[in-house]
Enzyme design. Structure first.
Site, PDB file in Angstrom:
ATOM      1  N   TYR A  33      30.972  27.918  37.278  1.00 43.41           N
ATOM      2  CA  TYR A  33      30.692  29.252  36.741  1.00 43.41           C
ATOM      3  C   TYR A  33      30.011  29.173  35.373  1.00 43.41           C
ATOM      4  CZ  TYR A  33      33.634  31.794  40.167  1.00 43.41           C
ATOM      5  OH  TYR A  33      34.178  32.345  41.301  1.00 43.41           O
ATOM      6  N   LYS A  51      37.324  16.661  43.847  1.00 43.70           N
ATOM      7  CA  LYS A  51      36.421  16.384  44.975  1.00 43.70           C
ATOM      8  C   LYS A  51      35.574  15.183  44.571  1.00 43.70           C
ATOM      9  CE  LYS A  51      34.842  17.040  49.035  1.00 43.70           C
ATOM     10  NZ  LYS A  51      35.674  16.783  50.245  1.00 43.70           N
ATOM     11  N   ASP A  54      39.690  19.909  49.914  1.00 39.23           N
ATOM     12  CA  ASP A  54      39.788  20.253  51.338  1.00 39.23           C
ATOM     13  C   ASP A  54      41.185  19.921  51.876  1.00 39.23           C
ATOM     14  OD1 ASP A  54      39.061  17.616  50.828  1.00 39.23           O
ATOM     15  OD2 ASP A  54      37.722  17.423  52.547  1.00 39.23           O
ATOM     16  N   ASP A 101      39.295  29.308  42.399  1.00 41.90           N
ATOM     17  CA  ASP A 101      38.985  30.659  42.877  1.00 41.90           C
ATOM     18  C   ASP A 101      39.331  30.745  44.359  1.00 41.90           C
ATOM     19  OD1 ASP A 101      37.855  33.247  43.156  1.00 41.90           O
ATOM     20  OD2 ASP A 101      35.991  32.333  43.882  1.00 41.90           O
ATOM     21  N   ASP A 153      42.909  32.572  46.384  1.00 43.94           N
ATOM     22  CA  ASP A 153      42.909  33.588  47.447  1.00 43.94           C
ATOM     23  C   ASP A 153      43.783  33.132  48.614  1.00 43.94           C
ATOM     24  OD1 ASP A 153      41.191  35.318  46.099  1.00 43.94           O
ATOM     25  OD2 ASP A 153      39.947  35.689  47.867  1.00 43.94           O
TER      26      ASP A 153
HETATM   27  C1  IPM Z   1      38.646  36.151  41.020  1.00 44.37           C
HETATM   28  C2  IPM Z   1      37.506  36.896  41.617  1.00 44.37           C
HETATM   29  C3  IPM Z   1      36.272  36.759  40.787  1.00 44.37           C
HETATM   30  C4  IPM Z   1      35.858  35.317  40.658  1.00 44.37           C
HETATM   31  C5  IPM Z   1      35.160  37.608  41.370  1.00 44.37           C
HETATM   32  C6  IPM Z   1      35.474  39.075  41.231  1.00 44.37           C
HETATM   33  C7  IPM Z   1      33.846  37.290  40.824  1.00 44.37           C
HETATM   34  O1  IPM Z   1      37.278  36.473  42.914  1.00 44.37           O
HETATM   35  O2  IPM Z   1      39.052  36.486  39.909  1.00 44.37           O
HETATM   36  O3  IPM Z   1      39.151  35.249  41.658  1.00 44.37           O
HETATM   37  O4  IPM Z   1      35.266  34.722  41.530  1.00 44.37           O
HETATM   38  O5  IPM Z   1      36.141  34.735  39.621  1.00 44.37           O
HETATM   39 MG    MG Z   2      38.588  35.014  43.572  1.00 45.20          MG
END
Ligand code: IPM
Ligand code: MG
Length: 357
Positions: free
Chosen positions: A138, A189, A222, A246, A250
């Protein structure tokens, strides 16, 4: 009376719904404890602002936020504006501008919540994911040339600096050390990515020497997805790059029951700048305005914010209240419940008034 100044930036999608719910709950927390209070600076930045002014926040946005004690953020992103514009216009400039290099993502199966993993309850899944939040994938380093031509090229360069990696490793080892299990998994990785990720591994090993009481292991990203699903109890604290974490967070949220409960802190551990607290679920356009957005992530996030401000007792009381409400089955549809945002919020406010007496 301790006073804290908070900037609230609800922004887009369900952000306004869950942040106003969170502010209500914080108000209940203040009333319950009576020895601290909040002044809230409300900002209407986000996609609507962008449509009017051509920017997601004003040029002096960071200067306005600079003096606050913490930032309480909703979500940014709308269906009709490209996501990279909204993200790079608001959330990332705050994270990067305030050098909030540690992104902290606790994940637990809350009481009353059912994990999609068979037989996995609160004792089997209790993780703390630490995401590097200032560089890596990022970093924003890259560009496009030959735009629109057949030979068009785009680069997206991940940046790993010794300073950046070392400080997140120190933060991760210290975070692991503060937990009962004292165990850290360093996600990497370095088999395929020979430069940045090998530096990442080397610095992890160097830093580990300063934390002899923390057991640690290394997992390829992975393989980590498999381990999270197959042996969640083998995981405690996790550190991973910006993009890896990230994705893993999720997955973690889904395994803990719903993205609707997952909180995050974008933290400057050195406290030079205000830190920012937000639910990680994003805008969720599909349920905007229906009154069913899960406010639990924003409550958990508020609890993290209280902790950061030094109000540990209040932070705990808020989490206890959230857990009581979940345990009682007062949940939104994403968790299989039938309650609305408002009903969950009212129940948590009520539990806050009664919790830990
Ligand atoms: C998170 C989100 C963000 C990210 C999005 C909204 C860009 O997915 O905070 O995990 O990828 O950082
Ligand atoms: Mg995210």
């Amino acid at each position: 009376m301790r006073e804290y100044r908070i900037a609230a930036i609800p922004a887009d999608g369900i952000g306004p719904e869950v942040i106003s719910a969170g502010l209500e709950v914080l108000d209940a927390v203040c009333t319950r404890f009576g020895d601290f209070s909040f002044t809230i600076d409300h900002y209407d930045w986000g996609t609507d602002y962008y449509k009017k002014h051509g920017v997601l926040m004003p040029a002096d946005g960071l200067a306005l936020l600079r003096p606050v004690d913490a930032i309480y953020f909703g979500a940014v992103g709308a269906a009709d504006v490209p996501d990279h514009v909204t993200l790079w216009g608001l959330r990332l400039p705050i994270c990067q501008g305030f050098d909030q290099y540690a992104n902290v993502r606790p994940t637990r199966v809350l009481p009353g919540v059912t994990s999609p993993l068979r037989g996995v309850g609160p004792d089997d899944l209790d993780w703390l994911i630490i995401r590097e939040n200032s560089e890596g994938e990022y970093a924003g380093h890259g560009g496009r040339a030959h735009r629109g031509l057949p030979e068009e090229v785009a680069t997206e360069v991940a940046i790993f600096t010794r300073v950046g990696v070392e400080r997140i490793m120190r933060f991760a080892f210290a975070s692991a050390q503060a937990r009962a299990a004292k165990h850290l998994t360093v996600v990497t990785k370095s088999n395929a990515q020979r430069f940045g990720m090998v530096l990442w591994d080397e610095i992890a090993a160097e830093v580990s020497a300063d934390y002899p009481d923390v057991r640690w292991d290394k997992e390829l990203v992975d393989a980590m997805t498999v381990r999270m699903v197959r042996s969640p109890a083998s995981i405690d604290t996790v550190v991973a790059t910006n993009l890896h974490a990230d994705i893993l967070s999720d997955l973690a949220a889904a395994l803990a029951g719903s993205l609707g409960i997952a909180p995050t802190g974008n933290v400057d551990p050195q406290r030079r700048f205000p830190s920012m607290f937000e639910p990680i679920h994003g805008s969720a356009f599909d349920i905007v305005g229906r009154g069913i957005a899960n406010p639990v992530a924003s409550f958990w996030t508020a609890s993290m914010m209280l902790d950061h401000l030094g109000e540990a007792k209040a932070a705990k009381a808020l989490m206890v209240a959230v857990e009581q409400v979940c345990a009682a089955g007062i949940m939104t549809p994403d968790l299989g419940g039938k309650s609305t945002t408002k009903e969950v919020t009212e129940a948590v406010c009520q539990a806050v008034r009664g919790a830990n007496r």
